[in-house]
Design a protein around this motif. Structure first.
Motif, PDB file in Angstrom:
ATOM      1  N   LEU A  40       8.762  11.279  12.789  1.00 20.27           N
ATOM      2  CA  LEU A  40       9.416  10.050  12.307  1.00 20.27           C
ATOM      3  C   LEU A  40      11.045  10.110  12.456  1.00 20.27           C
ATOM      4  CD1 LEU A  40       7.451   9.816   8.786  1.00 20.27           C
ATOM      5  CD2 LEU A  40       7.400   8.445  10.591  1.00 20.27           C
ATOM      6  N   TRP A  41      11.718  11.064  12.453  1.00 21.38           N
ATOM      7  CA  TRP A  41      12.974  10.890  12.597  1.00 21.38           C
ATOM      8  C   TRP A  41      13.490  10.706  14.050  1.00 21.38           C
ATOM      9  CZ3 TRP A  41      16.916  10.122   9.778  1.00 21.38           C
ATOM     10  CH2 TRP A  41      18.349  10.790  10.463  1.00 21.38           C
ATOM     11  N   HIS A  42      12.591  11.166  14.997  1.00 20.25           N
ATOM     12  CA  HIS A  42      12.766  10.794  16.285  1.00 20.25           C
ATOM     13  C   HIS A  42      12.444   9.185  16.351  1.00 20.25           C
ATOM     14  CE1 HIS A  42      12.438  11.316  20.876  1.00 20.25           C
ATOM     15  NE2 HIS A  42      11.579  10.362  20.701  1.00 20.25           N
ATOM     16  N   LEU A  94       0.776  -1.347   0.155  1.00 16.74           N
ATOM     17  CA  LEU A  94       0.020  -0.040  -0.151  1.00 16.74           C
ATOM     18  C   LEU A  94       0.853   1.325   0.080  1.00 16.74           C
ATOM     19  CD1 LEU A  94      -2.535  -1.166   2.665  1.00 16.74           C
ATOM     20  CD2 LEU A  94      -3.228  -0.686   0.179  1.00 16.74           C
ATOM     21  N   LEU A  95       2.129   1.200   0.583  1.00 18.61           N
ATOM     22  CA  LEU A  95       2.722   2.613   0.853  1.00 18.61           C
ATOM     23  C   LEU A  95       4.104   2.192   0.076  1.00 18.61           C
ATOM     24  CD1 LEU A  95       2.166   3.002   4.585  1.00 18.61           C
ATOM     25  CD2 LEU A  95       1.140   4.063   2.598  1.00 18.61           C
ATOM     26  N   PRO A  96       4.251   2.592  -1.063  1.00 15.08           N
ATOM     27  CA  PRO A  96       5.498   2.234  -2.002  1.00 15.08           C
ATOM     28  C   PRO A  96       6.814   2.845  -1.640  1.00 15.08           C
ATOM     29  CG  PRO A  96       4.181   3.745  -3.078  1.00 15.08           C
ATOM     30  CD  PRO A  96       3.340   3.197  -1.695  1.00 15.08           C
ATOM     31  N   GLU A  97       7.827   2.293  -1.939  1.00 18.65           N
ATOM     32  CA  GLU A  97       9.067   2.801  -1.565  1.00 18.65           C
ATOM     33  C   GLU A  97       9.582   4.085  -1.758  1.00 18.65           C
ATOM     34  OE1 GLU A  97      13.442   0.855  -0.960  1.00 18.65           O
ATOM     35  OE2 GLU A  97      12.112  -0.206  -2.289  1.00 18.65           O
ATOM     36  N   ARG A 120       9.940   4.721   4.759  1.00 21.91           N
ATOM     37  CA  ARG A 120       9.188   5.132   3.510  1.00 21.91           C
ATOM     38  C   ARG A 120       8.495   6.409   3.750  1.00 21.91           C
ATOM     39  NH1 ARG A 120       7.110  -0.386   0.660  1.00 21.91           N
ATOM     40  NH2 ARG A 120       9.144  -1.317   0.488  1.00 21.91           N
ATOM     41  N   ALA A 121       7.774   6.769   5.022  1.00 25.45           N
ATOM     42  CA  ALA A 121       6.992   7.628   5.477  1.00 25.45           C
ATOM     43  C   ALA A 121       7.927   8.827   5.471  1.00 25.45           C
ATOM     44  CB  ALA A 121       6.130   7.528   6.335  1.00 25.45           C
ATOM     45  N   LEU A 122       9.128   8.625   6.102  1.00 22.19           N
ATOM     46  CA  LEU A 122      10.164   9.788   6.397  1.00 22.19           C
ATOM     47  C   LEU A 122      10.617  10.248   4.850  1.00 22.19           C
ATOM     48  CD1 LEU A 122      11.775  11.426   8.356  1.00 22.19           C
ATOM     49  CD2 LEU A 122      13.544   9.452   8.197  1.00 22.19           C
ATOM     50  N   TRP A 136       0.164   9.625   0.692  1.00 26.87           N
ATOM     51  CA  TRP A 136      -0.423  10.238   2.018  1.00 26.87           C
ATOM     52  C   TRP A 136      -1.954   9.853   2.103  1.00 26.87           C
ATOM     53  CZ3 TRP A 136       2.765  10.388   5.662  1.00 26.87           C
ATOM     54  CH2 TRP A 136       4.136  10.874   5.563  1.00 26.87           C
ATOM     55  N   GLY A 137      -2.531   9.952   0.884  1.00 30.90           N
ATOM     56  CA  GLY A 137      -3.866   9.381   1.066  1.00 30.90           C
ATOM     57  C   GLY A 137      -4.143   7.882   1.486  1.00 30.90           C
TER      58      GLY A 137
END
Length: 243
Positions: free
Chosen positions: A194-196, A53-56, A103-105, A71-72
Motif C-alpha cells: 500500500l505504501w508503494h 463499507l471501509l470506514p475511515e 484507509r487500508a494503510l 479487514w473482514g
C-alpha cells in the motif's frame, strides 16, 4: 508504464473462479463452498460504496473489533467486476480508490506496532522455554495481552486466556506469540504494498489518458492484497456486510 507491477499478482489471484456464487436480491452473494466460505459483497459498479463499507478509522476504544470488521469486509468485497473491459473511469473514481488505499494503510498501523512489540529481542530472546523465569514469562504474557487488545482475537481459542501463571511450560505463550507474529508479518507486507502505491500515485494529477491505467492498477492491487489477508481475518459473515 503500460503494465502494472501488480498485474502478475492480479492474474494469479484471478485464477480463482466464482461459478458457484449464488446471487441474492440485495447485490450480495454467498459462496457455499464449505467451512471457509464467507459472505461476498458486490459493489454493482458503485465505487462510492467502498467508503461506506471501509470506514475511515479502524482504531479507537474497540480497536480489535473495528479492525476485524474492516479487514473482514475488505476481504469480502468483489473488486474483480470493476476490471470489466469497457468501463469508463473518472477522476472521482481515482479519488475514491485513493481514499480506500489510505484507509487500508491506516488499518495496518496496529499490526506494525504489534510486530515491533513481538520482535523485541530483549523480551523474546529466549523462545519461551521451561527455564524462563516467572518474571520474564509475565512480561511476555502482558505484552501478548496488549497486542491482543489492539488487534482483537480473531480465533476462538484466543478469547479465553489461561494466564501466564497457569502456563507452566510456556506453551500457551509460545503459541500466541507465533500466531500474532504471523498475523503482524502478513499485514506488514500488505502495508508495504500500500505504501508503494501511495508513493506512486498520491498527489498526482492525471490526464484522462492515464486514468484507466491508474485505476485498474489500484483495483489489481486491492485484489492482490485480499489474497494476503490471513484466513482468521475472513469471517463467514462480516458484520458490515449484512443488512
Amino acid at each position: 508504464m503500460s503494465t502494472s507491477c501488480w498485474s502478475g499478482v492480479g492474474r494469479l489471484v484471478g485464477s480463482r473462479r466464482n461459478s458457484n456464487t449464488e446471487a441474492s436480491g440485495n447485490g450480495k452473494a454467498t459462496e457455499p463452498s464449505g467451512p471457509a466460505a464467507c459472505l461476498r459483497i458486490h459493489l454493482d459498479g458503485d465505487l462510492r460504496r467502498l467508503l461506506e463499507l471501509l470506514p475511515e478509522t479502524a482504531t479507537g476504544p474497540v480497536a480489535g473489533a473495528k479492525l476485524q470488521a474492516f479487514w473482514g469486509d475488505f476481504a469480502s468485497i468483489e473488486f474483480r467486476p470493476l476490471l470489466t473491459l469497457g468501463r469508463s473511469w473518472s477522476h472521482n473514481d481515482f479519488s475514491v480508490l485513493g481514499k480506500v488505499r489510505r484507509r487500508a494503510l491506516s488499518a495496518t498501523h496496529p499490526f506494525i506496532f504489534a510486530l515491533k512489540a513481538l520482535s523485541d529481542q530483549k523480551l523474546w530472546r529466549e523462545p519461551l522455554r521451561l527455564r524462563a523465569s516467572d518474571d520474564l514469562r509475565e512480561e511476555q504474557w502482558n505484552s501478548l495481552m496488549a497486542v491482543q487488545q489492539l488487534l482483537g482475537a480473531p480465533e476462538e481459542g484466543l478469547q479465553r486466556p489461561c494466564g501466564f501463571e497457569r502456563d507452566l511450560a510456556g506453551g500457551e505463550i509460545a503459541a500466541r506469540h507465533e500466531l500474532f507474529l504471523r498475523y503482524a508479518r502478513s499485514f506488514h507486507f500488505v502495508a508495504a504494498a500500500l505504501w508503494h502505491s501511495e508513493e506512486r500515485w498520491s498527489g498526482r494529477t492525471l490526464r484522462q489518458a492515464e486514468l484507466e491505467e491508474a485505476c485498474r492498477e489500484e483495483v489489481e492491487l486491492l485484489i492482490a492484497l485480499q489474497a494476503m489477508v490471513p484466513t482468521a481475518w475472513r469471517p463467514r459473515e462480516s458484520p458490515m456486510a449484512v443488512d
